[in-house]
Design a protein around this motif. Structure first.
Motif, PDB file in Angstrom:
ATOM      1  N   GLN A  32       0.826  -1.210   0.000  1.00 30.79           N
ATOM      2  CA  GLN A  32       0.000   0.000   0.000  1.00 30.79           C
ATOM      3  C   GLN A  32       0.865   1.267   0.000  1.00 30.79           C
ATOM      4  N   ALA A  33       2.088   1.169  -0.524  1.00 33.55           N
ATOM      5  CA  ALA A  33       2.990   2.324  -0.518  1.00 33.55           C
ATOM      6  C   ALA A  33       2.411   3.464  -1.355  1.00 33.55           C
ATOM      7  N   GLY A  34       2.558   4.666  -0.836  1.00 31.16           N
ATOM      8  CA  GLY A  34       2.106   5.856  -1.548  1.00 31.16           C
ATOM      9  C   GLY A  34       3.278   6.770  -1.852  1.00 31.16           C
ATOM     10  N   ASN A  35       2.989   8.085  -2.020  1.00 29.19           N
ATOM     11  CA  ASN A  35       4.080   9.015  -2.279  1.00 29.19           C
ATOM     12  C   ASN A  35       4.374   9.847  -1.030  1.00 29.19           C
ATOM     13  N   HIS A  36       5.382  10.710  -1.125  1.00 25.44           N
ATOM     14  CA  HIS A  36       5.846  11.409   0.073  1.00 25.44           C
ATOM     15  C   HIS A  36       4.839  12.455   0.553  1.00 25.44           C
ATOM     16  N   ALA A  37       4.129  13.098  -0.365  1.00 21.66           N
ATOM     17  CA  ALA A  37       3.120  14.077   0.045  1.00 21.66           C
ATOM     18  C   ALA A  37       2.036  13.396   0.878  1.00 21.66           C
ATOM     19  N   ALA A  38       1.713  12.159   0.540  1.00 25.74           N
ATOM     20  CA  ALA A  38       0.708  11.416   1.297  1.00 25.74           C
ATOM     21  C   ALA A  38       1.203  11.081   2.692  1.00 25.74           C
ATOM     22  N   ALA A  39       2.525  10.943   2.852  1.00 23.63           N
ATOM     23  CA  ALA A  39       3.095  10.676   4.178  1.00 23.63           C
ATOM     24  C   ALA A  39       2.909  11.888   5.093  1.00 23.63           C
ATOM     25  N   LEU A  40       3.221  13.076   4.588  1.00 19.08           N
ATOM     26  CA  LEU A  40       3.067  14.289   5.379  1.00 19.08           C
ATOM     27  C   LEU A  40       1.594  14.525   5.716  1.00 19.08           C
ATOM     28  N   LEU A  41       0.716  14.200   4.784  1.00 19.32           N
ATOM     29  CA  LEU A  41      -0.716  14.390   5.010  1.00 19.32           C
ATOM     30  C   LEU A  41      -1.206  13.508   6.161  1.00 19.32           C
ATOM     31  N   LEU A  42      -0.722  12.270   6.214  1.00 15.89           N
ATOM     32  CA  LEU A  42      -1.134  11.388   7.303  1.00 15.89           C
ATOM     33  C   LEU A  42      -0.610  11.896   8.637  1.00 15.89           C
ATOM     34  N   ARG A  77      11.027  17.425  10.559  1.00 17.78           N
ATOM     35  CA  ARG A  77      11.244  18.194   9.324  1.00 17.78           C
ATOM     36  C   ARG A  77      11.530  17.288   8.135  1.00 17.78           C
ATOM     37  N   LEU A  78      12.056  16.088   8.372  1.00 19.77           N
ATOM     38  CA  LEU A  78      12.341  15.185   7.259  1.00 19.77           C
ATOM     39  C   LEU A  78      11.059  14.758   6.537  1.00 19.77           C
ATOM     40  N   LEU A  79       9.926  14.771   7.244  1.00 20.88           N
ATOM     41  CA  LEU A  79       8.663  14.464   6.580  1.00 20.88           C
ATOM     42  C   LEU A  79       8.264  15.554   5.592  1.00 20.88           C
ATOM     43  N   GLU A  80       8.887  16.715   5.714  1.00 21.32           N
ATOM     44  CA  GLU A  80       8.610  17.818   4.803  1.00 21.32           C
ATOM     45  C   GLU A  80       9.662  17.921   3.703  1.00 21.32           C
ATOM     46  N   SER A  81      10.471  16.869   3.540  1.00 22.01           N
ATOM     47  CA  SER A  81      11.500  16.852   2.493  1.00 22.01           C
ATOM     48  C   SER A  81      10.870  17.018   1.118  1.00 22.01           C
ATOM     49  N   VAL A  82      11.635  17.601   0.203  1.00 18.58           N
ATOM     50  CA  VAL A  82      11.153  17.813  -1.163  1.00 18.58           C
ATOM     51  C   VAL A  82      11.606  16.632  -2.020  1.00 18.58           C
ATOM     52  N   PRO A  83      10.680  15.842  -2.585  1.00 22.80           N
ATOM     53  CA  PRO A  83      11.072  14.679  -3.387  1.00 22.80           C
ATOM     54  C   PRO A  83      11.778  15.101  -4.670  1.00 22.80           C
ATOM     55  N   ALA A  84      12.821  14.348  -5.018  1.00 21.82           N
ATOM     56  CA  ALA A  84      13.474  14.542  -6.312  1.00 21.82           C
ATOM     57  C   ALA A  84      12.963  13.519  -7.314  1.00 21.82           C
ATOM     58  N   GLY A  85      12.265  12.513  -6.812  1.00 22.35           N
ATOM     59  CA  GLY A  85      11.722  11.484  -7.681  1.00 22.35           C
ATOM     60  C   GLY A  85      11.167  10.343  -6.858  1.00 22.35           C
ATOM     61  N   ASN A  86      10.313   9.524  -7.488  1.00 22.01           N
ATOM     62  CA  ASN A  86       9.743   8.358  -6.820  1.00 22.01           C
ATOM     63  C   ASN A  86      10.336   7.084  -7.412  1.00 22.01           C
ATOM     64  N   LEU A  87      10.531   6.084  -6.588  1.00 21.30           N
ATOM     65  CA  LEU A  87      11.049   4.802  -7.050  1.00 21.30           C
ATOM     66  C   LEU A  87       9.964   4.027  -7.790  1.00 21.30           C
ATOM     67  N   PRO A  88      10.369   3.110  -8.656  1.00 24.16           N
ATOM     68  CA  PRO A  88       9.380   2.182  -9.234  1.00 24.16           C
ATOM     69  C   PRO A  88       8.656   1.443  -8.107  1.00 24.16           C
ATOM     70  N   ARG A  89       7.442   1.028  -8.353  1.00 28.43           N
ATOM     71  CA  ARG A  89       6.600   0.448  -7.318  1.00 28.43           C
ATOM     72  C   ARG A  89       7.279  -0.735  -6.627  1.00 28.43           C
TER      73      ARG A  89
END
Length: 947
Positions: free
Chosen positions: A70-80, A860-872
């Motif tokens: 159920q992995a999502g993206n980093h923005a979804a992590a900060l939202l949770l 603050r690491l939860l607010e990191s700016v993604p440079a890219g997402n890994l393949p699923r």
């Protein structure tokens, strides 16, 4: 095998009826039932059950780890993370109540709360200046005591015009549903009570009108059912001399006689020169404090004891606090100005004719030798000339309303009582009538002279014939052009309606309305709220009488005050300006303008002898000292000034020779100086000593870190709405939420709360500056995102993710933990048990000899700016590896939970601790136990960007 409620403690995770629940602080009831909140649910979903009657036994449960699939993206992590933190109601930190309030208090507002928690029985006198936020300070204390379980019931005693304001503040800002107990509502409330149930058992929070408990029957009944906590607003009205006030003071004395009863007294004027009234107030805190009237040493032990019960801050003191705490949310600058107009042309001629008319009546009455008639002339003169100075509409109204029957010729008290509606209230009662006083004497209604005056008044309406209105129109135009939204205060109903009508002609694009005493209190509030909802692109102007100078806060909609009619009491001016310039005003500057007639003798006398004297005292002392009451002398002086001939040239306003009327007020001026000296001396002797910024700041920061700030709320709301396919739409100073684009389950929940506009066609309008963590929109969004994430239904708010970012230099795993603690303590030999929860970010840097980080750096690491997402597949693999490594570190997670429990215990003991020593029987005996195992809510892997 059956289970019992005794097997579970607050914070325990249990499984019942096919789902997981958290045992609540009040989880053990007297009948052996359990109160449970769904793991991802809201307070509204709390249930009560009897474990012995369940088909399947209630069991201890464990929290499932995230699913890598159920992995999502980093923005979804900060939202949770934001959703979890904003949904905390029993949040960890030094205070139990902050998760349940819809206001972000300033650091200085925590001072009364800290003082209260250091007292075994709360007895506080909060004497902060107008607009600093005494209501919030008192409600914070009440909410904290309730959430700690130390009180269950509270009554707020206040003047009748403040009942609705208190009721609204408690409900909207502190989530305390309150009912109003007034003469109008008492019978209805009693009829609705279940048989055999008392008022405060059915309604734990009640706002009581002081007028309602005036009678002996009501007073005795209230004393028999009074709750364990009492708040008294405008407490100075219960301690001064006078029959009604004496009865109020006796009521408070009898309430205070119960040494276990908590008592909060609120007033902006604790000491107004009345020594008896001031020490009456202090005696309610502790009867021994009356002795301080004769003991003025700064080192007196009794005075030092009082410092634990009495707090009084001026605007200047708050500015010093904000400088020390680096709190950028200060009060606005209050910029004062004066505008003048000339009584000239037709208007000047009309004023002269009215004066001549009054002189002729006075001469005729004097020749007749009638004492009662002289009083009538006094009244008619002041009424007419004050209405003439107000507006043509008020003048015509006064001239056409008969005075007969208002003042009895033989009534020696008529000098005092008959002039009530001419004045602007006293320091204790600022709710004077705004109806025009009658000025037509018996037998004069048909005279040609009087009819000519009325006709002249009616012809003067409009900016062309009314120089005062012309000045106002120009000034309002400038204010609107500069971006200000003014409140124009008038003395009379006729003037307010006249001014509003004329302004609408000159500013058709602006939202303009009038609020007067003709409207019921609820109608006044609705009219102001409607102005806030209207499209105010062309500006907003409210015209009001002094019915709005207390009771309804205007700081959220208006940024300027215009005194169209000068008050005859400086306290009234302060009350008017304090409706706009107060806590919650977001504008950096508030403009306050006073209009007066440059060659009007009444305006000149009031300005020189009363208003400027009051202003000078306020500038020197920092707080207003009310003018002493001597209505007979004031009336005599006013009549002398009113009948003075106005200068015909363009000389300065204060060119009048007020020697004779000033001599009449000389004794009053001496009393005012004496009151100033007493107030100055008492500010020195009773200056607040107990709590300093260094003591408050750690608690303030801990609470914001635990629960999130208003900025976090806004970030969460905008992000959540965007991810739910309903991005917020900016509209002027507000935002629009198109609820029809939200998922259906969420729409249904919003509809249940009345937050979906009718037909779902119109957007929901939100003011982000007024939204707080407990607002239903915020709560429902957070609740929905948490539930769908924990149940694996959605990755909008993701429990796991793997992200490439330049913000780390080696593989870092951020773990989102939810900690639950069982908090217990003793206070006055009573035991209390509570649940405390917190959301904690843990960062594990590296996989070989990892480094563990907590606190702000990890968050603050939860607010990191993604440079890219890994393949699923790669993301799932990284998350699975992190979960496996974390499982091996379970003992360290448990140890971390124990450390947080110890820190929480220290936090609670510190706020209960007086300077250098503990107080109260059993105070400080806190115990905090972590509920293990720790809930691992989210696992997020951050991989360094290779570029």
């Amino acid at each position: 095998m059956t289970t019992t409620a005794a097997e579970f403690l607050p914070g325990n995770l249990v499984r019942a009826r096919g789902r997981e629940w958290v045992v609540q602080s009040d989880g053990h009831t007297t009948d052996g039932a359990l109160r449970l909140r769904p793991l991802g649910g809201a307070d509204a979903d709390v249930i009560t059950l009897l474990p012995e009657l369940e088909f399947n036994p209630v069991e201890h449960a464990s929290f499932a780890p995230p699913d890598p699939a159920q992995a999502g993206n980093h923005a979804a992590a900060l939202l949770l993370r934001d959703a979890l933190r904003l949904k905390l109601r029993a949040g960890a930190g030094p205070f139990r109540s902050f998760g349940n309030i819809a206001v972000e208090p300033r650091a200085y507002q925590l001072v009364p709360l800290l003082m209260a928690l250091r007292l075994p029985t709360v007895r506080l006198l909060i004497g902060d200046d107008v607009g600093i936020g005494k209501t919030i300070e008192a409600a914070l204390v009440v909410r904290e005591l309730m959430d700690r379980g130390e009180i269950q019931r509270v009554a707020v005693l206040c003047p009748p015009h403040l009942v609705e304001q208190w009721q609204g503040e408690l409900q909207q800002r502190f989530n305390l549903p309150a009912v109003a107990l007034t003469a109008a509502s008492a019978s209805r409330l009693e009829r609705q009570l279940p048989h055999g149930v008392g008022l405060f058992d059915h309604h734990p929070v009640v706002v009581v009108s002081l007028d309602y408990i005036k009678s002996e029957r009501h007073r005795e009944h209230f004393l028999s059912i009074a709750p364990e906590c009492i708040v008294v607003d405008e407490a100075h009205t219960c301690s001064a001399s006078g029959a009604g006030k004496q009865l109020r003071f006796e009521l408070l004395q009898r309430l205070a006689a119960d040494e276990a009863r908590h008592l909060l007294l609120l007033t902006a004027t604790p000491h107004s020169g009345d020594e008896v009234a001031f020490f009456n107030l202090l005696s309610l805190l502790n009867p021994a404090f009356v002795e301080l009237q004769r003991r003025v040493s700064k080192d007196d032990p009794l005075r030092l004891q009082l410092a634990r019960h009495f707090v009084q801050r001026r605007r200047k003191d708050i500015a010093e606090w904000q400088a020390a705490t680096q709190d950028g949310h200060g009060f606005p600058r209050r910029m004062k100005a004066e505008l003048t107009y000339q009584l000239s042309g037709a208007w000047g001629s009309f004023f002269d004719d009215v004066q001549a008319y009054c002189r002729e009546l006075a001469e005729a009455t004097e020749q007749s030798g009638s004492t009662g008639g002289a009083r009538l002339i006094w009244y008619a003169t002041l009424a007419l000339l004050r209405c003439v100075a107000s507006s043509p509409a008020a003048a015509a109204k006064a001239l056409t309303t008969r005075l007969e029957g208002r003042l009895a010729a033989g009534d020696e008290d008529a000098d005092d009582d008959g002039f009530t509606d001419l004045h602007d209230g006293t320091a204790e009662d600022l709710t004077s009538l705004d109806l025009e006083p009658p000025a037509q004497l018996q037998g004069q209604s048909g005279t040609q002279r009087l009819q000519a005056l009325i006709a002249k008044a009616e012809k003067l309406s409009g900016a062309a014939g009314d120089p005062k209105l012309a000045v106002l129109v120009t000034h309002v135009g400038q204010l609107l052009s500069d971006g200000y939204a003014p409140v124009v205060f008038c003395r009379y109903v006729a003037t307010a309606n006249y001014v509003a009508g004329e302004l609408k002609k000159h500013f058709p694009g602006a939202v303009i309305d009038a609020v007067t005493g003709e409207l019921a209190p609820e109608e006044r509030r609705e009219r102001v709220e409607h102005m806030g909802e209207a499209d105010a692109a062309g500006g907003r102007v409210l015209v009001a009488t002094d019915c709005l100078s207390e009771g309804i806060n205007l700081q959220h909609l208006f940024t300027a005050v215009v005194h169209y009619d000068m008050a005859w009491n400086p306290t009234r001016h302060e009350q008017r300006e304090g409706r706009v310039d107060r806590y919650g005003q977001r504008a950096p500057e508030v403009r306050c303008t006073m209009l007066y007639g440059q060659n009007n003798p009444v305006d000149g006398f009031v300005l020189k002898v009363i208003l400027r004297k009051g202003d000078a005292i306020q500038k020197e002392l920092g707080v207003l000292v009310p003018m002493p009451e001597d209505r007979q002398r004031i009336n005599q002086a006013m009549v002398k000034a009113a009948l003075m001939k106005r200068p015909t040239g363009n000389g300065p306003q204060l060119g009048f020779d007020f020697d004779e009327p000033e001599q009449l007020l000389a004794p009053l001026q001496v009393q005012w100086e004496d009151a100033l000296e007493k107030a100055r001396g008492n500010r020195t002797v009773f200056r607040q000593l107990g709590v300093h910024p260094a003591e408050v700041l750690p608690e303030w920061h801990k609470q914001q870190e635990a629960l999130g700030s208003q900025a976090d709320v806004q970030r969460f709301l905008t992000s959540a709405c965007a991810r739910l396919n309903a991005p917020l739409e900016r509209h002027h100073s507000q935002y629009r939420l198109h609820t029809q684009h939200l998922p259906q389950p969420l729409r249904l929940r919003l509809a249940d709360e009345g937050l979906v506009p009718e037909g779902n066609a119109k957007p929901l309008v939100l003011d982000l500056d007024d939204l707080h963590r407990s607002h239903p929109v915020v709560s429902l969004l957070a609740e929905y995102l948490i539930e769908t994430a924990l149940q694996g239904e959605s990755t909008l708010a993701a429990r796991c993710a793997a992200t490439v970012t330049a913000d780390v230099d080696r593989i870092t795993t951020v773990v989102l933990l939810r900690l639950r603690h069982q908090l217990s303590y003793q206070q006055q030999k009573a035991s209390f048990q509570m649940l405390a929860e917190e959301c904690l970010a843990l960062a594990i840097r590296g996989r070989q000899a990892p480094e563990w980080l907590t606190g702000p750096d990890a968050a603050r690491l939860l607010e990191s700016v993604p440079a890219g997402n890994l393949p699923r597949e790669a993301a799932q693999r990284e998350v699975a590896r992190a979960l496996e490594a974390l499982q091996a570190e379970r003992p360290r997670l448990d140890a971390l939970a124990e450390q947080r429990a110890t820190a929480l215990r220290h936090d609670h003991e510190r706020v209960r601790q007086a300077t250098g020593r503990r107080i109260g029987a059993g105070a400080g005996q806190h115990q905090v136990q972590a509920c293990l195992p720790v809930d691992v809510v989210g696992v997020y892997v951050l991989l360094p960007d290779a570029v």
